[in-house]
Scaffold this motif. Structure first.
Motif, PDB file in Angstrom:
ATOM      1  N   ARG A 139       0.860  -0.940  -0.242  1.00  0.00           N
ATOM      2  CA  ARG A 139       0.071  -0.410   0.389  1.00  0.00           C
ATOM      3  C   ARG A 139       0.941   1.116  -0.118  1.00  0.00           C
ATOM      4  N   GLU A 140       0.614   2.137  -0.468  1.00  0.00           N
ATOM      5  CA  GLU A 140       0.676   3.642  -0.500  1.00  0.00           C
ATOM      6  C   GLU A 140       0.033   4.595  -1.138  1.00  0.00           C
ATOM      7  N   GLY A 141       0.835   5.856  -0.455  1.00  0.00           N
ATOM      8  CA  GLY A 141      -0.238   7.150  -0.557  1.00  0.00           C
ATOM      9  C   GLY A 141       0.202   7.967   0.608  1.00  0.00           C
ATOM     10  N   THR A 142      -0.103   9.262   0.980  1.00  0.00           N
ATOM     11  CA  THR A 142      -0.204  10.751   1.424  1.00  0.00           C
ATOM     12  C   THR A 142      -0.381  11.202   2.356  1.00  0.00           C
ATOM     13  N   LEU A 143      -0.195  11.062   3.902  1.00  0.00           N
ATOM     14  CA  LEU A 143      -0.264  10.953   4.925  1.00  0.00           C
ATOM     15  C   LEU A 143      -0.230  12.677   5.183  1.00  0.00           C
ATOM     16  N   ARG A 144      -1.778  13.302   5.642  1.00  0.00           N
ATOM     17  CA  ARG A 144      -0.779  14.940   5.378  1.00  0.00           C
ATOM     18  C   ARG A 144      -1.590  15.734   6.828  1.00  0.00           C
ATOM     19  N   PHE A 145      -0.879  16.742   7.332  1.00  0.00           N
ATOM     20  CA  PHE A 145      -1.119  17.027   8.680  1.00  0.00           C
ATOM     21  C   PHE A 145      -1.227  18.673   8.381  1.00  0.00           C
ATOM     22  N   THR A 146      -1.952  19.062   9.102  1.00  0.00           N
ATOM     23  CA  THR A 146      -2.372  20.910   8.890  1.00  0.00           C
ATOM     24  C   THR A 146      -1.478  21.788   8.912  1.00  0.00           C
ATOM     25  N   THR A 147      -1.021  21.110  10.909  1.00  0.00           N
ATOM     26  CA  THR A 147      -1.036  21.883  11.806  1.00  0.00           C
ATOM     27  C   THR A 147       0.611  22.754  11.119  1.00  0.00           C
ATOM     28  N   PRO A 148       0.279  24.103  10.954  1.00  0.00           N
ATOM     29  CA  PRO A 148       2.276  24.081  10.684  1.00  0.00           C
ATOM     30  C   PRO A 148       3.207  23.934  11.808  1.00  0.00           C
ATOM     31  N   VAL A 149       4.393  23.407  11.051  1.00  0.00           N
ATOM     32  CA  VAL A 149       5.213  23.249  11.438  1.00  0.00           C
ATOM     33  C   VAL A 149       6.451  24.393  11.502  1.00  0.00           C
ATOM     34  N   PRO A 150       6.743  24.739  12.430  1.00  0.00           N
ATOM     35  CA  PRO A 150       7.972  26.025  12.697  1.00  0.00           C
ATOM     36  C   PRO A 150       9.665  25.384  12.111  1.00  0.00           C
ATOM     37  N   ALA A 151       9.772  26.501  11.706  1.00  0.00           N
ATOM     38  CA  ALA A 151      11.397  26.017  10.984  1.00  0.00           C
ATOM     39  C   ALA A 151      12.317  25.533  12.527  1.00  0.00           C
ATOM     40  N   GLY A 152      12.907  24.078  11.535  1.00  0.00           N
ATOM     41  CA  GLY A 152      14.410  23.869  13.117  1.00  0.00           C
ATOM     42  C   GLY A 152      13.740  23.120  13.518  1.00  0.00           C
ATOM     43  N   ALA A 153      11.928  22.344  13.397  1.00  0.00           N
ATOM     44  CA  ALA A 153      11.399  21.533  14.589  1.00  0.00           C
ATOM     45  C   ALA A 153      12.013  20.461  14.624  1.00  0.00           C
ATOM     46  N   ALA A 154      11.927  19.990  15.579  1.00  0.00           N
ATOM     47  CA  ALA A 154      12.476  18.385  15.571  1.00  0.00           C
ATOM     48  C   ALA A 154      10.812  17.796  15.968  1.00  0.00           C
ATOM     49  N   ILE A 155      10.555  16.424  14.280  1.00  0.00           N
ATOM     50  CA  ILE A 155       9.614  16.202  14.236  1.00  0.00           C
ATOM     51  C   ILE A 155       9.532  14.636  14.029  1.00  0.00           C
ATOM     52  N   GLU A 156       8.872  13.413  14.801  1.00  0.00           N
ATOM     53  CA  GLU A 156       8.651  12.748  15.104  1.00  0.00           C
ATOM     54  C   GLU A 156       6.958  11.972  14.557  1.00  0.00           C
ATOM     55  N   LEU A 157       7.669  11.395  13.047  1.00  0.00           N
ATOM     56  CA  LEU A 157       5.849  10.148  12.663  1.00  0.00           C
ATOM     57  C   LEU A 157       6.165   9.482  13.183  1.00  0.00           C
ATOM     58  N   ARG A 158       4.661   8.466  13.954  1.00  0.00           N
ATOM     59  CA  ARG A 158       4.985   6.993  13.928  1.00  0.00           C
ATOM     60  C   ARG A 158       4.238   6.263  13.706  1.00  0.00           C
ATOM     61  N   VAL A 159       3.924   4.949  13.225  1.00  0.00           N
ATOM     62  CA  VAL A 159       2.818   4.830  12.690  1.00  0.00           C
ATOM     63  C   VAL A 159       2.058   3.559  13.277  1.00  0.00           C
ATOM     64  N   THR A 160       1.683   3.696  14.202  1.00  0.00           N
ATOM     65  CA  THR A 160       1.568   2.319  15.163  1.00  0.00           C
ATOM     66  C   THR A 160       0.288   1.235  14.918  1.00  0.00           C
ATOM     67  N   GLY A 161      -0.275   0.023  15.360  1.00  0.00           N
ATOM     68  CA  GLY A 161      -0.633  -1.351  14.656  1.00  0.00           C
ATOM     69  C   GLY A 161      -0.261  -2.087  13.916  1.00  0.00           C
ATOM     70  N   PHE A 162       1.177  -1.988  14.082  1.00  0.00           N
ATOM     71  CA  PHE A 162       2.378  -3.361  13.569  1.00  0.00           C
ATOM     72  C   PHE A 162       2.749  -4.020  15.335  1.00  0.00           C
ATOM     73  N   PRO A 163       2.698  -4.987  15.117  1.00  0.00           N
ATOM     74  CA  PRO A 163       3.885  -5.975  16.232  1.00  0.00           C
ATOM     75  C   PRO A 163       5.143  -4.857  16.576  1.00  0.00           C
ATOM     76  N   GLN A 164       5.755  -3.671  15.880  1.00  0.00           N
ATOM     77  CA  GLN A 164       6.578  -2.802  16.308  1.00  0.00           C
ATOM     78  C   GLN A 164       5.944  -1.621  15.959  1.00  0.00           C
ATOM     79  N   ASP A 165       6.289  -0.297  16.301  1.00  0.00           N
ATOM     80  CA  ASP A 165       5.959   0.994  16.013  1.00  0.00           C
ATOM     81  C   ASP A 165       6.740   1.181  14.965  1.00  0.00           C
ATOM     82  N   ALA A 166       6.245   2.077  14.006  1.00  0.00           N
ATOM     83  CA  ALA A 166       7.274   2.498  12.337  1.00  0.00           C
ATOM     84  C   ALA A 166       8.062   4.333  13.055  1.00  0.00           C
ATOM     85  N   ILE A 167       8.671   4.331  13.101  1.00  0.00           N
ATOM     86  CA  ILE A 167       8.899   5.333  13.904  1.00  0.00           C
ATOM     87  C   ILE A 167      10.376   6.261  12.687  1.00  0.00           C
ATOM     88  N   GLY A 168       9.719   7.283  12.642  1.00  0.00           N
ATOM     89  CA  GLY A 168      10.635   8.340  11.849  1.00  0.00           C
ATOM     90  C   GLY A 168      11.405   9.918  12.121  1.00  0.00           C
TER      91      GLY A 168
END
Length: 142
Positions: A108-137
């Motif tokens: 499967r593939e697609g685009t995941l979007r969030f509309t909340t503004p992201v400030p320059a230099g911000a630390a970003i973590e994306l976590r996808v749950t629902g698998f035996p282990q979370d996928a974290i970037g």
């Protein structure tokens, strides 16, 4: 005769220098524009599922990620928008939307979007749950 060969050498040197400058300008102008890949791709093994996360946008317009899920052993039935957790500078962001393939299958593939503004230099973590282990970037916003 020596005078003539000297002036031809001068012309040749100037011509070669001009070609180098023109070539450098052409190379500079033909470079590709920075694209999504410039923000970085993270590939994580989440149990039996390989999750590839590419940051497309991390700016005042929000955050967008291209997600790819690949497996050969389980059915990909999760809802990426409901399973995704975005953290910006330690604060969780709500309101994900998914534009991509629906549940089922092994790829499967697609685009995941969030509309909340992201400030320059911000630390970003994306976590996808629902698998035996979370996928974290993780990324740093430009």
């Amino acid at each position: 005769m020596s005078h003539i060969s000297t002036s031809w050498r001068g012309v040749a040197v100037i011509a070669v220098a001009a070609l180098v400058v023109v070539g450098a300008i052409a190379w500079w102008l033909s470079r590709p524009e920075p694209g999504p890949a410039d923000l970085g791709t993270r590939t994580v093994q989440a149990g039996a599922v390989e999750v590839t996360m590419t940051a497309l946008t991390l700016d005042r317009s929000g955050a967008a990620f291209e997600l790819k899920f690949d497996t050969h052993t389980v059915e990909l039935a999760l809802d990426p928008a409901a399973s995704a957790r975005l953290t910006v500078n330690g604060r969780q962001v709500e309101g994900a939307s998914w534009d991509g393939q629906g549940p089922g299958g092994h790829h499967r593939e697609g685009t995941l979007r969030f509309t909340t503004p992201v400030p320059a230099g911000a630390a970003i973590e994306l976590r996808v749950t629902g698998f035996p282990q979370d996928a974290i970037g993780t990324w740093s916003a430009p």
